[in-house]
Write a protein that holds these residues in place. Sequence first.
Motif, PDB file in Angstrom:
ATOM      1  N   PRO A 164      -9.351   3.815  -6.042  1.00 31.84           N
ATOM      2  CA  PRO A 164      -9.117   3.234  -7.380  1.00 31.84           C
ATOM      3  C   PRO A 164      -8.581   1.813  -7.284  1.00 31.84           C
ATOM      4  O   PRO A 164      -7.970   1.429  -6.276  1.00 31.84           O
ATOM      5  CB  PRO A 164      -8.080   4.188  -7.997  1.00 31.84           C
ATOM      6  N   PRO A 165      -8.825   0.982  -8.287  1.00 31.13           N
ATOM      7  CA  PRO A 165      -8.299  -0.397  -8.248  1.00 31.13           C
ATOM      8  C   PRO A 165      -6.794  -0.425  -8.046  1.00 31.13           C
ATOM      9  O   PRO A 165      -6.048   0.257  -8.743  1.00 31.13           O
ATOM     10  CB  PRO A 165      -8.700  -0.954  -9.622  1.00 31.13           C
ATOM     11  N   GLN A 166      -6.375  -1.215  -7.070  1.00 30.91           N
ATOM     12  CA  GLN A 166      -4.963  -1.321  -6.714  1.00 30.91           C
ATOM     13  C   GLN A 166      -4.436  -2.693  -7.117  1.00 30.91           C
ATOM     14  O   GLN A 166      -5.017  -3.723  -6.759  1.00 30.91           O
ATOM     15  CB  GLN A 166      -4.776  -1.109  -5.205  1.00 30.91           C
ATOM     16  N   GLU A 167      -3.341  -2.704  -7.863  1.00 29.25           N
ATOM     17  CA  GLU A 167      -2.673  -3.956  -8.214  1.00 29.25           C
ATOM     18  C   GLU A 167      -1.827  -4.403  -7.030  1.00 29.25           C
ATOM     19  O   GLU A 167      -0.851  -3.748  -6.662  1.00 29.25           O
ATOM     20  CB  GLU A 167      -1.796  -3.776  -9.453  1.00 29.25           C
ATOM     21  N   ILE A 168      -2.213  -5.521  -6.414  1.00 30.04           N
ATOM     22  CA  ILE A 168      -1.605  -5.965  -5.162  1.00 30.04           C
ATOM     23  C   ILE A 168      -1.059  -7.374  -5.354  1.00 30.04           C
ATOM     24  O   ILE A 168      -1.713  -8.239  -5.943  1.00 30.04           O
ATOM     25  CB  ILE A 168      -2.635  -5.943  -4.020  1.00 30.04           C
ATOM     26  N   LEU A 169       0.144  -7.600  -4.829  1.00 30.08           N
ATOM     27  CA  LEU A 169       0.759  -8.926  -4.818  1.00 30.08           C
ATOM     28  C   LEU A 169       0.504  -9.544  -3.451  1.00 30.08           C
ATOM     29  O   LEU A 169       0.978  -9.051  -2.438  1.00 30.08           O
ATOM     30  CB  LEU A 169       2.255  -8.837  -5.094  1.00 30.08           C
ATOM     31  N   THR A 170      -0.292 -10.606  -3.425  1.00 26.06           N
ATOM     32  CA  THR A 170      -0.650 -11.229  -2.159  1.00 26.06           C
ATOM     33  C   THR A 170       0.531 -12.006  -1.586  1.00 26.06           C
ATOM     34  O   THR A 170       1.591 -12.128  -2.198  1.00 26.06           O
ATOM     35  CB  THR A 170      -1.845 -12.169  -2.357  1.00 26.06           C
ATOM     36  N   ARG A 171       0.300 -12.539  -0.388  1.00 26.39           N
ATOM     37  CA  ARG A 171       1.376 -13.267   0.287  1.00 26.39           C
ATOM     38  C   ARG A 171       1.737 -14.555  -0.443  1.00 26.39           C
ATOM     39  O   ARG A 171       2.891 -15.011  -0.368  1.00 26.39           O
ATOM     40  CB  ARG A 171       0.946 -13.591   1.723  1.00 26.39           C
ATOM     41  N   ASP A 172       0.793 -15.154  -1.165  1.00 29.77           N
ATOM     42  CA  ASP A 172       1.086 -16.365  -1.928  1.00 29.77           C
ATOM     43  C   ASP A 172       1.422 -16.051  -3.380  1.00 29.77           C
ATOM     44  O   ASP A 172       1.214 -16.891  -4.271  1.00 29.77           O
ATOM     45  CB  ASP A 172      -0.092 -17.340  -1.856  1.00 29.77           C
ATOM     46  N   VAL A 178      -7.828  -4.870  -6.495  1.00 26.39           N
ATOM     47  CA  VAL A 178      -8.830  -4.693  -5.448  1.00 26.39           C
ATOM     48  C   VAL A 178      -9.196  -3.218  -5.357  1.00 26.39           C
ATOM     49  O   VAL A 178      -8.315  -2.354  -5.394  1.00 26.39           O
ATOM     50  CB  VAL A 178      -8.319  -5.200  -4.084  1.00 26.39           C
ATOM     51  N   ASP A 179     -10.476  -2.929  -5.241  1.00 21.78           N
ATOM     52  CA  ASP A 179     -10.934  -1.567  -4.970  1.00 21.78           C
ATOM     53  C   ASP A 179     -11.873  -1.599  -3.773  1.00 21.78           C
ATOM     54  O   ASP A 179     -12.438  -2.638  -3.431  1.00 21.78           O
ATOM     55  CB  ASP A 179     -11.611  -0.944  -6.184  1.00 21.78           C
ATOM     56  N   THR A 209      -2.817   3.537   0.476  1.00 23.95           N
ATOM     57  CA  THR A 209      -1.619   2.881   1.015  1.00 23.95           C
ATOM     58  C   THR A 209      -1.986   1.803   2.023  1.00 23.95           C
ATOM     59  O   THR A 209      -1.402   0.708   2.033  1.00 23.95           O
ATOM     60  CB  THR A 209      -0.717   3.933   1.679  1.00 23.95           C
ATOM     61  N   THR A 210      -2.971   2.086   2.887  1.00 25.41           N
ATOM     62  CA  THR A 210      -3.375   1.108   3.892  1.00 25.41           C
ATOM     63  C   THR A 210      -3.976  -0.133   3.239  1.00 25.41           C
ATOM     64  O   THR A 210      -3.729  -1.260   3.676  1.00 25.41           O
ATOM     65  CB  THR A 210      -4.393   1.746   4.850  1.00 25.41           C
ATOM     66  N   LEU A 211      -4.765   0.066   2.190  1.00 25.41           N
ATOM     67  CA  LEU A 211      -5.343  -1.076   1.481  1.00 25.41           C
ATOM     68  C   LEU A 211      -4.255  -1.975   0.902  1.00 25.41           C
ATOM     69  O   LEU A 211      -4.317  -3.211   1.023  1.00 25.41           O
ATOM     70  CB  LEU A 211      -6.270  -0.580   0.378  1.00 25.41           C
ATOM     71  N   ARG A 251     -16.618   3.867   8.033  1.00 26.79           N
ATOM     72  CA  ARG A 251     -16.851   2.541   7.434  1.00 26.79           C
ATOM     73  C   ARG A 251     -15.932   2.344   6.241  1.00 26.79           C
ATOM     74  O   ARG A 251     -15.637   3.293   5.516  1.00 26.79           O
ATOM     75  CB  ARG A 251     -18.315   2.414   7.004  1.00 26.79           C
ATOM     76  N   VAL A 252     -15.490   1.101   6.078  1.00 25.56           N
ATOM     77  CA  VAL A 252     -14.674   0.713   4.925  1.00 25.56           C
ATOM     78  C   VAL A 252     -15.241  -0.599   4.383  1.00 25.56           C
ATOM     79  O   VAL A 252     -15.510  -1.527   5.148  1.00 25.56           O
ATOM     80  CB  VAL A 252     -13.188   0.537   5.312  1.00 25.56           C
ATOM     81  N   GLU A 253     -15.436  -0.643   3.074  1.00 24.81           N
ATOM     82  CA  GLU A 253     -15.979  -1.846   2.442  1.00 24.81           C
ATOM     83  C   GLU A 253     -15.115  -2.224   1.239  1.00 24.81           C
ATOM     84  O   GLU A 253     -14.793  -1.370   0.409  1.00 24.81           O
ATOM     85  CB  GLU A 253     -17.421  -1.612   1.969  1.00 24.81           C
ATOM     86  N   ILE A 254     -14.734  -3.516   1.185  1.00 25.83           N
ATOM     87  CA  ILE A 254     -14.039  -4.053   0.013  1.00 25.83           C
ATOM     88  C   ILE A 254     -15.074  -4.235  -1.088  1.00 25.83           C
ATOM     89  O   ILE A 254     -16.045  -4.986  -0.944  1.00 25.83           O
ATOM     90  CB  ILE A 254     -13.346  -5.378   0.333  1.00 25.83           C
ATOM     91  N   LYS A 255     -14.881  -3.549  -2.198  1.00 29.85           N
ATOM     92  CA  LYS A 255     -15.899  -3.527  -3.245  1.00 29.85           C
ATOM     93  C   LYS A 255     -15.773  -4.712  -4.199  1.00 29.85           C
ATOM     94  O   LYS A 255     -16.732  -5.435  -4.432  1.00 29.85           O
ATOM     95  CB  LYS A 255     -15.797  -2.217  -4.027  1.00 29.85           C
ATOM     96  N   ASP A 256     -14.607  -4.930  -4.757  1.00 30.44           N
ATOM     97  CA  ASP A 256     -14.458  -5.982  -5.763  1.00 30.44           C
ATOM     98  C   ASP A 256     -13.021  -6.478  -5.752  1.00 30.44           C
ATOM     99  O   ASP A 256     -12.083  -5.714  -5.478  1.00 30.44           O
ATOM    100  CB  ASP A 256     -14.830  -5.455  -7.147  1.00 30.44           C
ATOM    101  N   VAL A 257     -12.870  -7.763  -6.053  1.00 31.19           N
ATOM    102  CA  VAL A 257     -11.550  -8.401  -6.176  1.00 31.19           C
ATOM    103  C   VAL A 257     -11.486  -9.006  -7.572  1.00 31.19           C
ATOM    104  O   VAL A 257     -12.224  -9.957  -7.881  1.00 31.19           O
ATOM    105  CB  VAL A 257     -11.328  -9.480  -5.096  1.00 31.19           C
TER     106      VAL A 257
END
Length: 342
Positions: A164-172, A178-179, A209-211, A251-257
Motif C-alpha cells: 500500500p502507498p506509504q507516506e515517507i519523509l525523505t532525508r531532505d 511510494v508504493d 517496513t523495509t520500504l 523481485r521488488v519493483e518501485i511502482k509509483d512515487v
Amino acid sequence: MTAQSSKSGGTMTARRIVPDESDPEDQELVQMAGPTLTSAPGGSNALNSNSHSGATPIDMNKEEAHRRQMRAEASVPIGAKVEETDLGFCGWVLTIISYMIVFITFPVSIWLTIKIVQEYERAVIFRLGRLLSGGAKGPGIFFVIPCIDYYSKVDLRTVSFEIPPQEILTRDSVTVSVDAVVYYRVRNATISVANVEDAHHSTRLLSQTTLRNILGTRTLSEILSERDTISHSMQSILDDATGSWGIQVERVEIKDVRLPVQLQRAMAAEAEAAREARAKVIAAEGEKNAARALKEAGDVISQSPAALQLRYLQTLSAISAEKNSTIVFPLPIDLLNAFFKK
C-alpha cells in the motif's frame, strides 16, 4: 532427519536431531546450521570444524567452541523433520486405536486417509503434534491417519502483492507517497509452516517496513533517479530476512512515487523559470552574434563606397516590391559628402 532419544524409567529424557544426508531438505538445513553441526559416527552430533580449514576442536578456544555450538543449535529451524522412535504410552495407544478405526471402517475410511496435492503444492504433516520424517509430501497421493494426523497445504507458486502507498519523509525533509510490488514464493514448505505463524502476512508486513526504512535514508532526487538500485537493495534485505521463514523474494519493483500538490506546483514553477532563463540566454547570444556579424559587414562595406550604394539600392528594391503606400525619394549619398566635409 531422525531423532535419537534415551529413556529412563519409561520417560523420554533427551532427543537429538540427526540430519539425513540423502534428504535434500536436510542438506539445506545442515548448510543453514553451518560447518559446526555435523553427523559423527554412531548417529551423534559432534562439534567439528570445516574440513577445508584444517582446524580441530582442540585448537579452538572453549568459549568460541561453545558459542559456535549455540549458534548452530539456534540455526536449526523448528521445522526440522523428526522421526518419533518413541511416541510414549499414550502415543502408541492413540496410534493403535486410529489404525483399528481405519481397518474397521474400511473402505469408507479410505476417503479420509487418502489425500492429494497438486504439482505446485506440498503437504506438511504433523503426527501427534510432531513433524513426520521425510519432509513435505507431494505432489500426488499421500496417506494420513485420522484423529492423530494434521496436515497443512503450502502453495509453492510465485505470489505477487502490492505494498500500500506509504507516506515517507525523505532525508531532505520531503513527504512522498511510494508504493511497490513484491514477488516471492515459498522455498521450503516445512520451515514456512513450522518457523512462522503466517509466512505470507509476515512477509508483507516486513516489506512495508523495509520500504519505509530504505526510502527514509534517500533524498527525493535519489528516489526519482535510482529506482533500480533501491529495488535491488530492498530485494536483498527481504531475501536475507525471510530466508529463515522458508520464503524467497524474487523481485521488488518501485511502482509509483507521488508528490504533494504544493511540491508539484513549486517544481513546475522552478522548471518554468529555468526554461525562461535558458531562453533569455539563447536570445542574448543570438543578438551578440548578430551584432558581431553586423560589425564585420560594416567593416567590409567601409572599405568600398560603391558597396554602400549597392546596398542602398537593394533596400529600395525590397521596399518597392511590397504593396504599400510608402514613397521613397532616392537621394544620392555623394551630395551629402560635401556637407559632411564642411
